[in-house]
Design a protein around this motif. Structure first.
Motif, PDB file in Angstrom:
ATOM      1  N   PHE A   1      11.560  12.360   4.419  1.00 31.93           N
ATOM      2  CA  PHE A   1      10.670  13.032   3.411  1.00 31.93           C
ATOM      3  C   PHE A   1      10.226  11.899   2.426  1.00 31.93           C
ATOM      4  O   PHE A   1       9.066  12.131   2.003  1.00 31.93           O
ATOM      5  N   ALA A   2      11.201  10.973   2.179  1.00 32.44           N
ATOM      6  CA  ALA A   2      10.769   9.833   1.122  1.00 32.44           C
ATOM      7  C   ALA A   2       9.480   9.019   1.860  1.00 32.44           C
ATOM      8  O   ALA A   2       8.414   8.606   0.969  1.00 32.44           O
ATOM      9  N   ARG A   3       9.732   8.568   3.064  1.00 33.96           N
ATOM     10  CA  ARG A   3       8.749   8.087   3.965  1.00 33.96           C
ATOM     11  C   ARG A   3       7.201   8.827   3.798  1.00 33.96           C
ATOM     12  O   ARG A   3       6.169   8.142   3.683  1.00 33.96           O
ATOM     13  N   MET A   4       7.321  10.100   4.170  1.00 32.22           N
ATOM     14  CA  MET A   4       6.123  10.919   4.259  1.00 32.22           C
ATOM     15  C   MET A   4       5.284  11.015   2.663  1.00 32.22           C
ATOM     16  O   MET A   4       4.205  10.746   2.824  1.00 32.22           O
ATOM     17  N   ALA A   5       5.998  11.152   1.952  1.00 25.24           N
ATOM     18  CA  ALA A   5       5.541  10.975   0.423  1.00 25.24           C
ATOM     19  C   ALA A   5       5.030   9.664  -0.002  1.00 25.24           C
ATOM     20  O   ALA A   5       3.825   9.648  -0.328  1.00 25.24           O
ATOM     21  N   VAL A   6       5.438   8.590   0.403  1.00 23.05           N
ATOM     22  CA  VAL A   6       5.018   7.134   0.175  1.00 23.05           C
ATOM     23  C   VAL A   6       3.730   6.767   0.928  1.00 23.05           C
ATOM     24  O   VAL A   6       2.720   6.469   0.607  1.00 23.05           O
ATOM     25  N   ALA A   7       4.101   7.304   2.435  1.00 19.24           N
ATOM     26  CA  ALA A   7       2.895   7.121   3.423  1.00 19.24           C
ATOM     27  C   ALA A   7       1.567   7.871   2.944  1.00 19.24           C
ATOM     28  O   ALA A   7       0.518   7.403   2.971  1.00 19.24           O
ATOM     29  N   SER A   8       1.947   9.208   2.468  1.00 16.72           N
ATOM     30  CA  SER A   8       0.719   9.896   2.075  1.00 16.72           C
ATOM     31  C   SER A   8      -0.133   9.210   0.823  1.00 16.72           C
ATOM     32  O   SER A   8      -1.359   9.288   0.980  1.00 16.72           O
ATOM     33  N   PHE A   9       0.411   8.674  -0.057  1.00 14.27           N
ATOM     34  CA  PHE A   9      -0.128   8.189  -1.101  1.00 14.27           C
ATOM     35  C   PHE A   9      -0.718   6.892  -0.693  1.00 14.27           C
ATOM     36  O   PHE A   9      -2.002   6.590  -0.944  1.00 14.27           O
ATOM     37  N   ARG A  10      -0.268   6.205   0.256  1.00 13.17           N
ATOM     38  CA  ARG A  10      -0.846   4.975   0.701  1.00 13.17           C
ATOM     39  C   ARG A  10      -2.240   5.169   1.569  1.00 13.17           C
ATOM     40  O   ARG A  10      -3.038   4.550   1.417  1.00 13.17           O
ATOM     41  N   VAL A  11      -2.036   6.401   2.526  1.00 13.15           N
ATOM     42  CA  VAL A  11      -3.239   6.751   3.276  1.00 13.15           C
ATOM     43  C   VAL A  11      -4.462   7.255   2.324  1.00 13.15           C
ATOM     44  O   VAL A  11      -5.608   6.964   2.648  1.00 13.15           O
ATOM     45  N   THR A  12      -3.891   7.938   1.357  1.00 14.53           N
ATOM     46  CA  THR A  12      -4.998   8.347   0.437  1.00 14.53           C
ATOM     47  C   THR A  12      -5.686   7.215  -0.473  1.00 14.53           C
ATOM     48  O   THR A  12      -6.838   7.303  -0.613  1.00 14.53           O
ATOM     49  N   VAL A  13      -4.611   6.191  -0.690  1.00  9.78           N
ATOM     50  CA  VAL A  13      -5.400   4.942  -1.674  1.00  9.78           C
ATOM     51  C   VAL A  13      -6.460   4.212  -0.470  1.00  9.78           C
ATOM     52  O   VAL A  13      -7.427   3.821  -0.860  1.00  9.78           O
ATOM     53  N   GLN A  14      -5.852   3.816   0.727  1.00  8.41           N
ATOM     54  CA  GLN A  14      -6.759   3.465   1.726  1.00  8.41           C
ATOM     55  C   GLN A  14      -7.933   4.051   2.168  1.00  8.41           C
ATOM     56  O   GLN A  14      -9.042   3.456   2.193  1.00  8.41           O
ATOM     57  N   THR A  15      -7.997   5.133   2.113  1.00  7.63           N
ATOM     58  CA  THR A  15      -8.882   6.052   2.286  1.00  7.63           C
ATOM     59  C   THR A  15     -10.065   6.112   1.311  1.00  7.63           C
ATOM     60  O   THR A  15     -11.231   6.035   1.733  1.00  7.63           O
ATOM     61  N   LEU A  16      -9.830   6.226   0.132  1.00  6.64           N
ATOM     62  CA  LEU A  16     -10.504   6.220  -1.015  1.00  6.64           C
ATOM     63  C   LEU A  16     -11.026   4.966  -1.370  1.00  6.64           C
ATOM     64  O   LEU A  16     -11.937   4.614  -2.398  1.00  6.64           O
ATOM     65  N   SER A  17     -10.306   3.707  -0.810  1.00  5.96           N
ATOM     66  CA  SER A  17     -10.903   2.479  -1.603  1.00  5.96           C
ATOM     67  C   SER A  17     -11.922   2.111  -0.634  1.00  5.96           C
ATOM     68  O   SER A  17     -12.349   2.458   0.446  1.00  5.96           O
ATOM     69  N   PRO A  18     -12.983   1.274  -1.373  1.00  7.16           N
ATOM     70  CA  PRO A  18     -14.150   0.786  -0.802  1.00  7.16           C
ATOM     71  C   PRO A  18     -13.872  -0.242   0.513  1.00  7.16           C
ATOM     72  O   PRO A  18     -13.039  -0.885   0.652  1.00  7.16           O
ATOM     73  N   GLY A  19     -14.807  -0.143   1.539  1.00  8.19           N
ATOM     74  CA  GLY A  19     -14.934  -1.055   2.565  1.00  8.19           C
ATOM     75  C   GLY A  19     -14.216  -0.291   3.767  1.00  8.19           C
ATOM     76  O   GLY A  19     -13.686   0.767   3.549  1.00  8.19           O
ATOM     77  N   PRO A  20     -14.101  -0.917   4.828  1.00  7.15           N
ATOM     78  CA  PRO A  20     -13.547  -0.260   6.144  1.00  7.15           C
ATOM     79  C   PRO A  20     -12.027  -0.104   6.194  1.00  7.15           C
ATOM     80  O   PRO A  20     -11.314  -1.080   5.522  1.00  7.15           O
ATOM     81  N   VAL A  21     -11.697   0.828   6.590  1.00  2.00           N
ATOM     82  CA  VAL A  21     -10.094   1.091   6.743  1.00  2.00           C
ATOM     83  C   VAL A  21      -9.654   0.166   8.068  1.00  2.00           C
ATOM     84  O   VAL A  21     -10.094   0.522   9.191  1.00  2.00           O
ATOM     85  N   ARG A  22      -8.715  -0.669   7.839  1.00  2.00           N
ATOM     86  CA  ARG A  22      -8.218  -1.345   8.941  1.00  2.00           C
ATOM     87  C   ARG A  22      -6.913  -0.950   9.545  1.00  2.00           C
ATOM     88  O   ARG A  22      -6.375  -0.418   8.940  1.00  2.00           O
ATOM     89  N   SER A  23      -6.710  -1.140  10.931  1.00  2.00           N
ATOM     90  CA  SER A  23      -5.680  -0.683  11.502  1.00  2.00           C
ATOM     91  C   SER A  23      -5.336  -1.398  12.642  1.00  2.00           C
ATOM     92  O   SER A  23      -5.927  -2.171  13.060  1.00  2.00           O
ATOM     93  N   SER A  24      -4.378  -1.234  13.100  1.00  2.00           N
ATOM     94  CA  SER A  24      -3.740  -2.095  14.360  1.00  2.00           C
ATOM     95  C   SER A  24      -2.595  -1.170  15.234  1.00  2.00           C
ATOM     96  O   SER A  24      -2.055  -0.362  14.867  1.00  2.00           O
TER      97      SER A  24
END
Length: 204
Positions: free
Chosen positions: A89-112
């Motif tokens: 549950f802690a990982r889900m909360a932190v990861a949700s915040f990170r995904v939101t920040v990466q999605t709203l940040s300008p520029g392409p979303v990188r992944s691997s």
């Protein structure tokens, strides 16, 4: 009348045999998938009904289509299981915040896509780790390598060696907690042996 009673006894015996093949851990796992499919983890009154219905459907499926027994099965350790749930549950909360920040940040979303070799040879622990990884936002299992027990994980935001190493370490941490909560003694020994070998390699 006697023949009718005999048929009833045979029918009840067949039903008991069928019920004996219901594997509760597997039914609980299927219920978890049911809740994920129908958004049953959202706090609402209907979630309790979804939980009960999902378990009943799981039992019905196992009665109609009996599954071969899973050996050696789960070994429940309540304290480690609570720690696993808190960690997920802690990982889900932190990861949700990170995904939101990466999605709203300008520029392409990188992944691997990162290959993560698991430390235990248990198919059951492999499945549990794959499911738990998939419910954490930002990580999706794209392929499972057999017989080497390798998970190929699509990690959002991992675009360099450091971030990929961190993502791989997160999967290993999740695997470790799952093994400690649900694994057999052989799974735990394999995990500890791998950690010992890794520590010796670092010292060398």
């Amino acid at each position: 009348m006697i023949e009718l009673k005999a048929r009833k006894r045979r029918g009840m015996a067949a039903l008991r045999r069928r019920l004996g093949k219901v594997q509760v851990p597997v039914a609980l796992g299927m219920t978890l998938v049911w809740l994920l499919l129908f958004n049953g983890f959202r706090p609402r009154f209907e979630s309790l009904g979804l939980l009960v219905l999902g378990f009943l459907v799981s039992v019905l499926i196992m009665l109609v289509f009996p599954l071969p027994p899973i050996t050696p099965g789960f070994r429940f350790r309540p304290l480690h299981l609570v720690r696993l749930l808190v960690y997920v549950f802690a990982r889900m909360a932190v990861a949700s915040f990170r995904v939101t920040v990466q999605t709203l940040s300008p520029g392409p979303v990188r992944s691997s896509v990162v290959a993560v070799p698991l430390r235990t040879g248990s198919d059951l622990m492999l499945v549990c780790t794959a499911i738990a990884s998939s419910i954490i936002p930002g990580s999706v299992i794209v392929e499972v390598g057999q017989p080497d027990h390798v998970l190929y994980v699509h990690l959002l935001g991992a675009d360099d060696e450091r971030s990929m190493a961190e993502g791989r370490k997160d999967i290993w941490n999740l695997e470790e907690r799952i093994v400690m909560a649900l694994g057999t003694r052989e799974d735990i020994e394999a995990l500890r042996s791998d950690r010992t070998n890794a520590a010796r390699g670092e010292d060398a």
